[in-house]
Design an enzyme around this catalytic site. Structure first.
Site, short mmCIF file in Angstrom:
data_model
loop_
_atom_site.label_atom_id
_atom_site.label_comp_id
_atom_site.label_asym_id
_atom_site.label_seq_id
_atom_site.Cartn_x
_atom_site.Cartn_y
_atom_site.Cartn_z
N ARG A 167 1.50 -0.90 -0.29
CA ARG A 167 -0.44 0.61 -0.03
C ARG A 167 0.76 1.37 -0.13
O ARG A 167 0.31 2.22 -0.20
CB ARG A 167 -0.68 -0.11 1.35
CG ARG A 167 -1.88 1.07 1.12
CD ARG A 167 -2.83 0.88 2.23
NE ARG A 167 -2.51 1.20 3.86
CZ ARG A 167 -2.59 0.57 4.60
NH1 ARG A 167 -3.93 -0.23 5.07
NH2 ARG A 167 -2.35 0.24 5.82
N TYR A 168 1.73 1.02 0.31
CA TYR A 168 3.10 2.66 1.02
C TYR A 168 3.81 1.97 -0.52
O TYR A 168 4.50 0.96 -0.67
CB TYR A 168 3.75 2.63 2.72
CG TYR A 168 2.46 2.78 3.78
CD1 TYR A 168 2.14 3.96 3.37
CD2 TYR A 168 2.29 1.68 3.91
CE1 TYR A 168 0.85 4.47 4.78
CE2 TYR A 168 0.95 1.60 5.02
CZ TYR A 168 0.42 3.53 5.13
OH TYR A 168 -0.49 3.44 5.97
N ARG A 173 7.19 -0.36 1.46
CA ARG A 173 7.21 -1.04 2.09
C ARG A 173 6.57 -1.86 2.03
O ARG A 173 5.25 -1.95 0.90
CB ARG A 173 7.43 -0.62 3.57
CG ARG A 173 5.90 0.30 4.04
CD ARG A 173 6.41 1.02 4.82
NE ARG A 173 6.06 2.13 5.43
CZ ARG A 173 5.78 3.33 4.81
NH1 ARG A 173 6.46 4.05 3.56
NH2 ARG A 173 4.86 4.56 5.28
N CYS A 231 -3.09 -17.56 15.57
CA CYS A 231 -2.61 -16.49 16.75
C CYS A 231 -2.39 -17.01 17.68
O CYS A 231 -3.67 -17.99 18.07
CB CYS A 231 -3.93 -15.30 17.08
SG CYS A 231 -3.53 -13.86 16.07
N CYS A 284 -7.67 -11.46 19.46
CA CYS A 284 -8.83 -9.94 20.25
C CYS A 284 -10.27 -9.64 19.53
O CYS A 284 -10.15 -9.64 18.06
CB CYS A 284 -7.59 -9.46 19.56
SG CYS A 284 -6.49 -9.44 19.95
N CYS A 319 -10.35 -7.40 16.49
CA CYS A 319 -9.08 -7.40 15.04
C CYS A 319 -9.30 -7.17 13.87
O CYS A 319 -10.70 -7.37 13.18
CB CYS A 319 -9.06 -8.93 14.93
SG CYS A 319 -7.25 -9.40 13.99
N ARG A 357 -8.39 -7.99 10.95
CA ARG A 357 -8.51 -9.05 9.91
C ARG A 357 -8.95 -10.15 10.45
O ARG A 357 -8.81 -11.14 9.75
CB ARG A 357 -6.11 -9.03 9.62
CG ARG A 357 -5.85 -8.62 9.26
CD ARG A 357 -4.50 -8.83 8.53
NE ARG A 357 -3.62 -7.71 8.55
CZ ARG A 357 -2.56 -7.04 9.24
NH1 ARG A 357 -2.20 -7.80 10.22
NH2 ARG A 357 -2.39 -5.64 9.07
N ASP A 404 -10.88 0.70 13.96
CA ASP A 404 -11.19 0.45 12.98
C ASP A 404 -12.22 0.12 12.75
O ASP A 404 -12.64 -0.98 13.81
CB ASP A 404 -10.12 -0.70 12.01
CG ASP A 404 -8.72 -0.12 11.65
OD1 ASP A 404 -8.54 1.11 11.68
OD2 ASP A 404 -7.70 -0.87 12.13
N ASP A 451 -6.80 4.76 10.74
CA ASP A 451 -6.22 4.73 9.12
C ASP A 451 -7.11 4.82 8.44
O ASP A 451 -8.16 4.10 8.66
CB ASP A 451 -6.14 2.44 9.71
CG ASP A 451 -5.10 1.84 8.92
OD1 ASP A 451 -5.20 2.19 7.95
OD2 ASP A 451 -3.98 0.89 9.49
N LYS A 498 -2.86 5.48 7.35
CA LYS A 498 -1.91 5.86 8.06
C LYS A 498 -2.21 7.22 8.16
O LYS A 498 -1.45 8.29 7.66
CB LYS A 498 -1.15 5.64 9.89
CG LYS A 498 -1.54 4.36 9.79
CD LYS A 498 0.22 3.61 10.93
CE LYS A 498 0.08 2.28 10.77
NZ LYS A 498 -0.23 1.36 9.15
#
Ligand code: SF4
Length: 412
Positions: free
Chosen positions: A137-138, A141, A150, A154, A157, A159, A318, A355, A362
């Site tokens: 996206r950037y 990177r 995981c 959470c 989350c 994702r 988010d 975000d 961000k």
């Protein structure tokens, strides 16, 4: 839980007591697992094998589950799996319905309520994915997703569309293609391994990936995003640290949201990573009734510094589907930032970001410190509300008199 230091509470002013209490390092203890041998308890494989993953286990261990939690746990495995390591479970206060640890990992029925503005992929990652498992996206990177698993899950989350595979996303990274893409794009100088949690891989499997990435000449910098030191500090073994230090420069971003997550066990695990020369940062998510208080947030960031971790980002939660009950407002986030900047060590203050929904990346957001600005001057206020004027320079030469404090802002 046991504490590693006695408080000098008698000497503290009353307002400082909650902060000092939150900043104590305690052990998670053994709780329900007091009969387990030290060898098993400290073995990360044992912790994973003995995770709490069903409503029946939860009810047995925590008879105080509310109706909302029971209904949420029944539904959980259709949206984002329920899993909690025994170590992390011991941090939950079963007597407190609003326990900030409990809210992060025990499902609630509100997860089934989805508002029209909520999304399954709020950061637009899938739209920026040239190869399965890679997000570009950037410009310089990439995000390299290695797994959908995981240690614990959470409930907010970002994702959750793919993590734990509860929705049938069927995530399959293609390491060779991901690495080939990076090799073919010389503009990529920074690779962030994330998921799911990369530290769930065995040392050998993780090393295989790190070595391949490190062999690409234009990759200057590697990062790992992980919540393992918080959910499963037993995983941070000396052998893992010895392996990781071969791949410097390697940074690790951990994820903790509440000062109670920073236990004696976590402090030791983070110390091992820091001793391996790995710079550590922390990412937090602003969560309602978890850390939406300046006292809790201050305790968290000051405690992180004591663990040799720089508070890096504070994320506005988010717009993930079914997360409204956990989202604090931007107004509350800004009020907290206002009470941190200038009131505690600058190193401790994270960058508060949103975000941008849909994949805008961000965006830092701050309380207003610049009151006005024109070609001649900038009028600013400090953390105490005092107002100052700073002359704007043209070709390095200020056009106004030297910087000064002024009583009232004059309109630019
Ligand atoms: S550890 Fe990270 S990827 Fe895993 S459930 Fe939590 S937020 Fe999601």
């Amino acid at each position: 839980m046991q504490s590693d230091s006695a408080l000098s509470a008698k000497e503290e002013p009353p307002a400082a007591k909650p902060l000092q209490d939150l900043k104590q390092f305690r052990s998670a203890g053994r709780g329900f697992w007091s009969d387990i041998s030290d060898t098993d308890w400290n073995d990360w494989h044992w912790q994973l094998k003995n995770r709490i993953t069903s409503l029946e286990q939860l009810q047995r261990l925590m008879p105080t589950l509310t109706a909302e939690e029971i209904a949420g746990a029944r539904f959980a495995n259709h949206k984002l799996a329920l899993a909690i390591t025994p170590y992390f479970f011991n941090l939950i206060d079963p007597a407190d319905e609003n326990c900030p640890i409990r809210r992060q990992v025990i499902p609630r029925i509100e997860e089934t309520h989805t508002a029209t503005w909520e999304m399954s992929d709020p950061c637009g990652e899938d739209a920026h994915s040239p190869v399965p498992g890679l997000v570009h996206r950037y410009p310089d990177r990439v995000l390299f997703l290695v797994t959908d698993r995981c240690a614990s899950y959470c409930r907010y989350c970002t994702r959750s569309r793919l993590v734990s595979n509860a929705t049938g996303y069927d995530f399959h990274p293609r390491f060779e293609e991901q690495i080939a893409y990076i090799r073919d794009h010389p503009e990529i100088r920074d690779v962030l391994l994330s998921g799911g949690d990369p530290l769930l891989f065995s040392d050998d499997k993780l090393e295989h990936l790190l070595a391949k990435l490190r062999a690409i000449p234009h990759v200057e910098f590697l990062r790992i995003g992980t919540r393992i030191p918080i959910f499963l500090p037993q995983r941070i073994t000396p052998a893992l640290c010895t392996m990781l230090k071969k791949y410097h420069p390697l940074f690790i971003s951990i994820h903790s949201n509440h000062p109670r997550e920073l236990t004696m066990e976590v402090r030791e695990a983070l110390g091992r990573l820091a001793d391996a020369g790995i710079p550590l940062g922390n990412q937090s998510v602003l969560l309602r009734q978890v850390n939406d208080s300046d006292t809790v947030m201050k305790a968290l960031i000051q405690k992180l510094l004591m663990c040799r971790v720089k508070p890096y980002y504070l994320y506005q939660c988010d717009l993930i589907a079914g997360s409204a009950h956990l989202r604090a407002s931007v107004r509350e986030g800004l009020e907290i930032m206002e009470k941190l900047r200038g009131h505690t060590t600058g190193y401790a203050v994270p960058t508060y970001v949103i975000d941008a929904p849909g994949g805008g990346g961000k965006v830092p957001i701050n309380p207003e410190y610049v009151l006005c600005r024109n070609a001649d001057r900038v009028v600013i206020r400090n953390y105490e509300g005092k107002i100052f004027e700073y002359p704007e320079a043209v070709d390095g030469t200020p056009t106004s008199p030297p910087p000064q404090r002024i009583a009232e802002p004059e309109l630019c």
